[in-house]
Scaffold this motif. Sequence first.
Motif, PDB file in Angstrom:
ATOM      1  N   ASN A  24       0.815  -1.222   0.000  1.00 38.02           N
ATOM      2  CA  ASN A  24       0.000   0.000   0.000  1.00 38.02           C
ATOM      3  C   ASN A  24       0.845   1.267   0.000  1.00 38.02           C
ATOM      4  OD1 ASN A  24      -3.026  -0.823   0.373  1.00 38.02           O
ATOM      5  ND2 ASN A  24      -1.900  -2.161   1.757  1.00 38.02           N
ATOM      6  N   CYS A  25       1.926   1.273   0.770  1.00 36.02           N
ATOM      7  CA  CYS A  25       2.780   2.469   0.806  1.00 36.02           C
ATOM      8  C   CYS A  25       3.442   2.708  -0.548  1.00 36.02           C
ATOM      9  CB  CYS A  25       3.848   2.330   1.891  1.00 36.02           C
ATOM     10  SG  CYS A  25       3.199   2.343   3.581  1.00 36.02           S
ATOM     11  N   PHE A  26       4.013   1.663  -1.134  1.00 35.64           N
ATOM     12  CA  PHE A  26       4.672   1.810  -2.438  1.00 35.64           C
ATOM     13  C   PHE A  26       3.675   2.228  -3.517  1.00 35.64           C
ATOM     14  CE2 PHE A  26       8.032  -1.486  -1.031  1.00 35.64           C
ATOM     15  CZ  PHE A  26       8.810  -0.490  -0.475  1.00 35.64           C
ATOM     16  N   ALA A  27       2.466   1.655  -3.482  1.00 41.38           N
ATOM     17  CA  ALA A  27       1.463   2.005  -4.483  1.00 41.38           C
ATOM     18  C   ALA A  27       1.104   3.486  -4.409  1.00 41.38           C
ATOM     19  CB  ALA A  27       0.214   1.144  -4.288  1.00 41.38           C
ATOM     20  N   CYS A  28       0.949   3.997  -3.181  1.00 38.34           N
ATOM     21  CA  CYS A  28       0.616   5.410  -3.007  1.00 38.34           C
ATOM     22  C   CYS A  28       1.772   6.301  -3.449  1.00 38.34           C
ATOM     23  CB  CYS A  28       0.258   5.676  -1.551  1.00 38.34           C
ATOM     24  SG  CYS A  28      -0.266   7.377  -1.223  1.00 38.34           S
ATOM     25  N   HIS A  29       2.988   5.925  -3.057  1.00 33.94           N
ATOM     26  CA  HIS A  29       4.156   6.717  -3.443  1.00 33.94           C
ATOM     27  C   HIS A  29       4.341   6.736  -4.958  1.00 33.94           C
ATOM     28  CE1 HIS A  29       6.126   6.056   0.785  1.00 33.94           C
ATOM     29  NE2 HIS A  29       5.033   6.798   0.834  1.00 33.94           N
ATOM     30  N   THR A  30       4.138   5.582  -5.599  1.00 29.93           N
ATOM     31  CA  THR A  30       4.295   5.497  -7.056  1.00 29.93           C
ATOM     32  C   THR A  30       3.247   6.338  -7.760  1.00 29.93           C
ATOM     33  OG1 THR A  30       5.189   3.249  -6.872  1.00 29.93           O
ATOM     34  CG2 THR A  30       4.341   3.916  -9.016  1.00 29.93           C
ATOM     35  N   GLU A  31       2.011   6.271  -7.282  1.00 29.83           N
ATOM     36  CA  GLU A  31       0.925   7.060  -7.862  1.00 29.83           C
ATOM     37  C   GLU A  31       1.194   8.556  -7.707  1.00 29.83           C
ATOM     38  OE1 GLU A  31      -3.673   8.089  -6.670  1.00 29.83           O
ATOM     39  OE2 GLU A  31      -2.946   6.056  -6.301  1.00 29.83           O
ATOM     40  N   THR A  32       1.691   8.934  -6.534  1.00 26.14           N
ATOM     41  CA  THR A  32       1.969  10.352  -6.280  1.00 26.14           C
ATOM     42  C   THR A  32       3.103  10.846  -7.170  1.00 26.14           C
ATOM     43  OG1 THR A  32       1.284  10.069  -3.978  1.00 26.14           O
ATOM     44  CG2 THR A  32       2.561  12.036  -4.500  1.00 26.14           C
ATOM     45  N   ALA A  82       3.979   9.641 -10.023  1.00 27.62           N
ATOM     46  CA  ALA A  82       3.541   9.637 -11.420  1.00 27.62           C
ATOM     47  C   ALA A  82       2.812  10.929 -11.779  1.00 27.62           C
ATOM     48  CB  ALA A  82       2.645   8.435 -11.688  1.00 27.62           C
ATOM     49  N   ARG A  83       2.237  11.575 -10.774  1.00 25.75           N
ATOM     50  CA  ARG A  83       1.563  12.856 -11.009  1.00 25.75           C
ATOM     51  C   ARG A  83       2.547  14.018 -11.009  1.00 25.75           C
ATOM     52  NH1 ARG A  83      -2.144  10.823  -7.021  1.00 25.75           N
ATOM     53  NH2 ARG A  83      -1.257  12.317  -5.530  1.00 25.75           N
ATOM     54  N   GLY A  84       3.826  13.702 -10.808  1.00 23.57           N
ATOM     55  CA  GLY A  84       4.836  14.741 -10.787  1.00 23.57           C
ATOM     56  C   GLY A  84       4.958  15.443  -9.453  1.00 23.57           C
ATOM     57  N   GLU A  85       4.414  14.835  -8.400  1.00 27.14           N
ATOM     58  CA  GLU A  85       4.461  15.434  -7.075  1.00 27.14           C
ATOM     59  C   GLU A  85       5.544  14.774  -6.224  1.00 27.14           C
ATOM     60  OE1 GLU A  85       0.579  14.956  -5.478  1.00 27.14           O
ATOM     61  OE2 GLU A  85      -0.427  16.003  -7.116  1.00 27.14           O
ATOM     62  N   LYS A  86       5.975  15.476  -5.183  1.00 25.39           N
ATOM     63  CA  LYS A  86       6.964  14.914  -4.258  1.00 25.39           C
ATOM     64  C   LYS A  86       6.352  13.715  -3.557  1.00 25.39           C
ATOM     65  CE  LYS A  86       9.003  19.458  -3.381  1.00 25.39           C
ATOM     66  NZ  LYS A  86       9.208  20.528  -2.383  1.00 25.39           N
ATOM     67  N   SER A  87       7.161  12.688  -3.375  1.00 27.08           N
ATOM     68  CA  SER A  87       6.625  11.467  -2.809  1.00 27.08           C
ATOM     69  C   SER A  87       7.654  10.773  -1.942  1.00 27.08           C
ATOM     70  CB  SER A  87       6.172  10.530  -3.936  1.00 27.08           C
ATOM     71  OG  SER A  87       5.681   9.325  -3.401  1.00 27.08           O
ATOM     72  N   GLY A  88       7.201   9.746  -1.270  1.00 28.75           N
ATOM     73  CA  GLY A  88       8.074   8.953  -0.419  1.00 28.75           C
ATOM     74  C   GLY A  88       8.818   7.898  -1.203  1.00 28.75           C
ATOM     75  N   PRO A  89       9.557   7.027  -0.505  1.00 31.48           N
ATOM     76  CA  PRO A  89      10.398   6.015  -1.147  1.00 31.48           C
ATOM     77  C   PRO A  89       9.606   5.031  -2.006  1.00 31.48           C
ATOM     78  CG  PRO A  89      10.977   6.278   1.159  1.00 31.48           C
ATOM     79  CD  PRO A  89       9.705   7.029   0.952  1.00 31.48           C
ATOM     80  N   GLN A  90      10.278   4.508  -3.027  1.00 26.65           N
ATOM     81  CA  GLN A  90       9.713   3.500  -3.910  1.00 26.65           C
ATOM     82  C   GLN A  90      10.262   2.123  -3.536  1.00 26.65           C
ATOM     83  OE1 GLN A  90       7.589   4.880  -6.658  1.00 26.65           O
ATOM     84  NE2 GLN A  90       7.821   6.482  -5.116  1.00 26.65           N
ATOM     85  N   ASP A  91       9.717   1.103  -4.182  1.00 23.19           N
ATOM     86  CA  ASP A  91      10.171  -0.260  -3.958  1.00 23.19           C
ATOM     87  C   ASP A  91      11.668  -0.360  -4.273  1.00 23.19           C
ATOM     88  OD1 ASP A  91      10.337  -2.924  -3.507  1.00 23.19           O
ATOM     89  OD2 ASP A  91       9.074  -3.541  -5.188  1.00 23.19           O
TER      90      ASP A  91
END
Length: 327
Positions: free
Chosen positions: A112-120, A122-131
């Motif tokens: 769930n965390c990676f999915a949210c970070h990846t989605e964020t 992808a929108r060009g926004e700052k996000s947390g760590p990826q897989d």
Amino acid sequence: MEKQKTFLHCAGILILLLALTGVCVAAGAADGSGPDPAPGRTDAIRIDALEGLGELELPAVTFYHDRHTEALAKQGKSCETCHKVKDGEMSLKYMRFEDTDHETVKNIYHDNCFACHTETRARGEKSGPQDGECRRCHDARPEPAVRAEAGFDNVLHFRHWNSDAIVVAGEKDNCAACHHVYDQSAQKTVYAKGEESTCRSCHEAAPSVQEGVEVRQLSDAAHASCVSCHRKLADQNKETGPLSCGGCHSAEGQAATARANAEALQKVEGQLPRLPMKQPDAVLLFQPRPEPAPDRPEAAQAAPTGMPPVAFNHLAHEKANDTCRTC
């Protein structure tokens, strides 16, 4: 001379590399995606749910709660994005109600965390760590949280039971919104009028088992009940309490509560009305009778010791103390 030029050249390159490193580190901290280097945040939570389910492969994660809720709020999302709700109460656990096994809980966080970070991202926004960026979350640092204890004094209590926003259907007073006892026959908590007591009467600093019933620790019970109520009132556009960690546990948040308390006290001219539970002004305190024992069944009928009862002025003590917890 040639050696000196070579030394100065190398030193210059080293200084440049150090400067660039400092810029990169500062940028990483400022973009909101990496571990926060500033100690003392009230919203720093150590995610250690897996510690009791199996051996850890990496250090526990330091999670900044307010940072995430602020980011979600900008997207029009609420607490339900990460927390499940049942019977009007929000689970404090991430995307689940109960812990199961080590692998399942770990996957709940990762997926769930990676999915949210990846989605964020992808929108060009700052996000947390990826897989694959494991160490950006599992940073092996001690928990940096600095949280002041959230007190609940008599004025704050008055503001709650005197609130028009907190309503309990079928009740003149709203005490049932917070106070309850456990009904063994019904196997659930119920409101018992006239038996209202402090939360600490049952909920202790750590989870406990009382008369065969599992009782949540005080911090879990308070966060689940208080935050759920604050959220419900906010959804109804009513005056409500804090929704962030800092709202209760920071110096700024507590100063705001103190100001609101002072305003409420000023409206009643500095004199809080009596609690609706009709506590007597004065009582007599008697020496308790001895407990009966198998070899002394007559102890239950035995008269107490010759010590006379003590007259206790409850009203005077109410006025002299900030909270019922004093006694």
